[in-house]
Design a protein around this motif. Structure first.
Motif, PDB file in Angstrom:
ATOM      1  N   GLN A 149       0.833  -1.206   0.000  1.00  0.00           N
ATOM      2  CA  GLN A 149       0.000   0.000   0.000  1.00  0.00           C
ATOM      3  C   GLN A 149       0.867   1.255   0.000  1.00  0.00           C
ATOM      4  OE1 GLN A 149      -2.967  -0.012   3.029  1.00  0.00           O
ATOM      5  NE2 GLN A 149      -4.222  -1.459   1.885  1.00  0.00           N
ATOM      6  N   ARG A 150       1.992   1.153   0.678  1.00  0.00           N
ATOM      7  CA  ARG A 150       2.935   2.277   0.711  1.00  0.00           C
ATOM      8  C   ARG A 150       4.216   1.828   0.009  1.00  0.00           C
ATOM      9  NH1 ARG A 150       4.902   3.844   6.237  1.00  0.00           N
ATOM     10  NH2 ARG A 150       6.997   4.103   5.494  1.00  0.00           N
ATOM     11  N   PRO A 151       4.416   2.244  -1.234  1.00  0.00           N
ATOM     12  CA  PRO A 151       5.560   1.752  -1.994  1.00  0.00           C
ATOM     13  C   PRO A 151       6.903   2.207  -1.409  1.00  0.00           C
ATOM     14  CG  PRO A 151       4.348   3.404  -3.252  1.00  0.00           C
ATOM     15  CD  PRO A 151       3.599   3.183  -1.989  1.00  0.00           C
ATOM     16  N   ILE A 152       7.899   1.401  -1.652  1.00  0.00           N
ATOM     17  CA  ILE A 152       9.263   1.718  -1.237  1.00  0.00           C
ATOM     18  C   ILE A 152       9.794   2.818  -2.144  1.00  0.00           C
ATOM     19  CG2 ILE A 152      11.633   0.844  -1.111  1.00  0.00           C
ATOM     20  CD1 ILE A 152      10.391  -1.958  -0.651  1.00  0.00           C
ATOM     21  N   VAL A 153      10.349   3.844  -1.527  1.00  0.00           N
ATOM     22  CA  VAL A 153      11.047   4.903  -2.254  1.00  0.00           C
ATOM     23  C   VAL A 153      12.433   4.975  -1.622  1.00  0.00           C
ATOM     24  CG1 VAL A 153      11.088   7.343  -2.866  1.00  0.00           C
ATOM     25  CG2 VAL A 153       8.894   6.146  -2.662  1.00  0.00           C
ATOM     26  N   TRP A 154      13.450   4.641  -2.410  1.00  0.00           N
ATOM     27  CA  TRP A 154      14.811   4.518  -1.888  1.00  0.00           C
ATOM     28  C   TRP A 154      15.416   5.861  -1.523  1.00  0.00           C
ATOM     29  CZ3 TRP A 154      14.974  -0.270  -0.784  1.00  0.00           C
ATOM     30  CH2 TRP A 154      14.517  -1.257  -1.657  1.00  0.00           C
ATOM     31  N   LYS A 155      16.185   5.861  -0.449  1.00  0.00           N
ATOM     32  CA  LYS A 155      17.075   6.975  -0.113  1.00  0.00           C
ATOM     33  C   LYS A 155      18.329   6.807  -0.958  1.00  0.00           C
ATOM     34  CE  LYS A 155      14.520   8.362   3.365  1.00  0.00           C
ATOM     35  NZ  LYS A 155      13.626   9.475   3.130  1.00  0.00           N
ATOM     36  N   TYR A 156      19.128   7.850  -1.122  1.00  0.00           N
ATOM     37  CA  TYR A 156      20.293   7.764  -2.008  1.00  0.00           C
ATOM     38  C   TYR A 156      21.263   6.665  -1.576  1.00  0.00           C
ATOM     39  CZ  TYR A 156      23.647  10.035   1.130  1.00  0.00           C
ATOM     40  OH  TYR A 156      24.483  10.313   2.169  1.00  0.00           O
ATOM     41  N   TYR A 157      21.496   6.500  -0.285  1.00  0.00           N
ATOM     42  CA  TYR A 157      22.445   5.502   0.198  1.00  0.00           C
ATOM     43  C   TYR A 157      21.890   4.085   0.019  1.00  0.00           C
ATOM     44  CZ  TYR A 157      19.538   6.284   4.325  1.00  0.00           C
ATOM     45  OH  TYR A 157      18.475   6.451   5.177  1.00  0.00           O
ATOM     46  N   GLN A 158      20.567   3.935   0.070  1.00  0.00           N
ATOM     47  CA  GLN A 158      19.964   2.626  -0.202  1.00  0.00           C
ATOM     48  C   GLN A 158      20.109   2.287  -1.681  1.00  0.00           C
ATOM     49  OE1 GLN A 158      16.148   3.835   1.349  1.00  0.00           O
ATOM     50  NE2 GLN A 158      16.327   2.375   3.048  1.00  0.00           N
ATOM     51  N   TRP A 159      19.865   3.277  -2.538  1.00  0.00           N
ATOM     52  CA  TRP A 159      19.995   3.063  -3.975  1.00  0.00           C
ATOM     53  C   TRP A 159      21.448   2.725  -4.326  1.00  0.00           C
ATOM     54  CZ3 TRP A 159      22.671   5.400  -7.966  1.00  0.00           C
ATOM     55  CH2 TRP A 159      22.297   5.003  -9.253  1.00  0.00           C
ATOM     56  N   LEU A 160      22.393   3.414  -3.708  1.00  0.00           N
ATOM     57  CA  LEU A 160      23.810   3.096  -3.956  1.00  0.00           C
ATOM     58  C   LEU A 160      24.135   1.669  -3.523  1.00  0.00           C
ATOM     59  CD1 LEU A 160      25.811   6.344  -3.089  1.00  0.00           C
ATOM     60  CD2 LEU A 160      25.722   5.150  -5.287  1.00  0.00           C
ATOM     61  N   SER A 161      23.577   1.232  -2.407  1.00  0.00           N
ATOM     62  CA  SER A 161      23.796  -0.150  -1.959  1.00  0.00           C
ATOM     63  C   SER A 161      23.249  -1.137  -2.978  1.00  0.00           C
ATOM     64  CB  SER A 161      23.124  -0.399  -0.604  1.00  0.00           C
ATOM     65  OG  SER A 161      23.729   0.374   0.383  1.00  0.00           O
ATOM     66  N   LEU A 162      22.078  -0.827  -3.517  1.00  0.00           N
ATOM     67  CA  LEU A 162      21.504  -1.689  -4.556  1.00  0.00           C
ATOM     68  C   LEU A 162      22.376  -1.673  -5.815  1.00  0.00           C
ATOM     69  CD1 LEU A 162      17.777  -0.636  -4.119  1.00  0.00           C
ATOM     70  CD2 LEU A 162      18.785  -2.850  -3.484  1.00  0.00           C
ATOM     71  N   LEU A 163      22.879  -0.516  -6.177  1.00  0.00           N
ATOM     72  CA  LEU A 163      23.761  -0.418  -7.343  1.00  0.00           C
ATOM     73  C   LEU A 163      25.029  -1.235  -7.129  1.00  0.00           C
ATOM     74  CD1 LEU A 163      24.494   0.815 -10.104  1.00  0.00           C
ATOM     75  CD2 LEU A 163      25.469   2.767  -8.844  1.00  0.00           C
ATOM     76  N   PHE A 164      25.636  -1.125  -5.958  1.00  0.00           N
ATOM     77  CA  PHE A 164      26.843  -1.892  -5.652  1.00  0.00           C
ATOM     78  C   PHE A 164      26.553  -3.388  -5.742  1.00  0.00           C
ATOM     79  CE2 PHE A 164      29.897   1.082  -3.200  1.00  0.00           C
ATOM     80  CZ  PHE A 164      29.625   2.134  -4.049  1.00  0.00           C
ATOM     81  N   ALA A 165      25.413  -3.803  -5.208  1.00  0.00           N
ATOM     82  CA  ALA A 165      25.040  -5.224  -5.270  1.00  0.00           C
ATOM     83  C   ALA A 165      24.854  -5.665  -6.715  1.00  0.00           C
ATOM     84  CB  ALA A 165      23.769  -5.479  -4.465  1.00  0.00           C
ATOM     85  N   GLU A 166      24.211  -4.845  -7.528  1.00  0.00           N
ATOM     86  CA  GLU A 166      24.017  -5.172  -8.949  1.00  0.00           C
ATOM     87  C   GLU A 166      25.354  -5.338  -9.662  1.00  0.00           C
ATOM     88  OE1 GLU A 166      21.469  -5.845 -11.059  1.00  0.00           O
ATOM     89  OE2 GLU A 166      20.104  -5.882  -9.372  1.00  0.00           O
ATOM     90  N   ILE A 167      26.265  -4.427  -9.411  1.00  0.00           N
ATOM     91  CA  ILE A 167      27.588  -4.488 -10.047  1.00  0.00           C
ATOM     92  C   ILE A 167      28.281  -5.789  -9.664  1.00  0.00           C
ATOM     93  CG2 ILE A 167      29.907  -3.460 -10.065  1.00  0.00           C
ATOM     94  CD1 ILE A 167      28.454  -0.699  -9.710  1.00  0.00           C
ATOM     95  N   TYR A 168      28.301  -6.076  -8.367  1.00  0.00           N
ATOM     96  CA  TYR A 168      28.987  -7.278  -7.892  1.00  0.00           C
ATOM     97  C   TYR A 168      28.337  -8.539  -8.454  1.00  0.00           C
ATOM     98  CZ  TYR A 168      31.276 -10.718  -5.033  1.00  0.00           C
ATOM     99  OH  TYR A 168      32.013 -11.798  -4.638  1.00  0.00           O
TER     100      TYR A 168
END
Length: 171
Positions: free
Chosen positions: A107-126
């Motif tokens: 009902q309340r969608p996730i909206v990433w903070k910049y540091y959360q998005w960077l963590s996701l980006l780092f995980a994607e790269i790895y």
């Protein structure tokens, strides 16, 4: 320097400076953690160089359904980046796809903070490197570990960071 002195100095190496995998991914994005970075004549950590462009960026996504963080990072792309802008776009599209999946029944969608998005980006790269070229990942990581250790040893520190072995890659 005596062995006792070297061990004492090794214990003084700040924890953030021991995060080799994190620093390696920063280096892939064109920010070298082993050189001094400054802002307003003050030393700053390498992660700050990357995050400062995203901190004040709007959260959420634009009309193209891509995160504003992605747009900001692309606009401030580092010329020394080992990753292509096409790879960055693919990682962003993966983050968007996973986020949409997570938000499907919320009902309340996730909206990433910049540091959360960077963590996701780092995980994607790895994960991309892990699943597409495990041997190459191991080689590139160990090249960085060698450079990392040489950097700190030249400053009188013993890092205690050993080369990665294949079994380390999935941890």
């Amino acid at each position: 320097m005596s062995m006792a002195g070297r061990k004492k100095k090794a214990n003084n190496l700040p924890f953030a400076d021991k995060l080799v995998l994190n620093q390696w991914i920063l280096s892939l994005l064109g920010v070298d953690p082993l050189v001094e970075h400054k802002e307003n004549n003050r030393p700053v950590r390498a992660f700050h160089v990357l995050s400062k462009t995203l901190r004040d960026c709007s959260e959420g996504r634009g009309e193209d359904n891509l995160h504003y963080f992605y747009q900001q990072l692309k606009t401030h792309w580092q010329p020394k980046s080992a990753l292509s802008e096409a790879a960055l776009l693919q990682y962003e599209q993966n983050i968007v796809e996973h986020t949409d999946w997570l938000n499907a029944d919320r009902q309340r969608p996730i909206v990433w903070k910049y540091y959360q998005w960077l963590s996701l980006l780092f995980a994607e790269i790895y994960l991309h490197q892990y699943f597409s070229d495990r041997d190459g990942l191991l080689d590139r990581l160990n090249e960085y570990v060698e450079r990392f250790n040489a950097h700190w040893e030249s400053k009188g520190f013993v890092t205690g960071i050993n080369p990665y072995v294949e079994e380390d890659l999935n941890k």
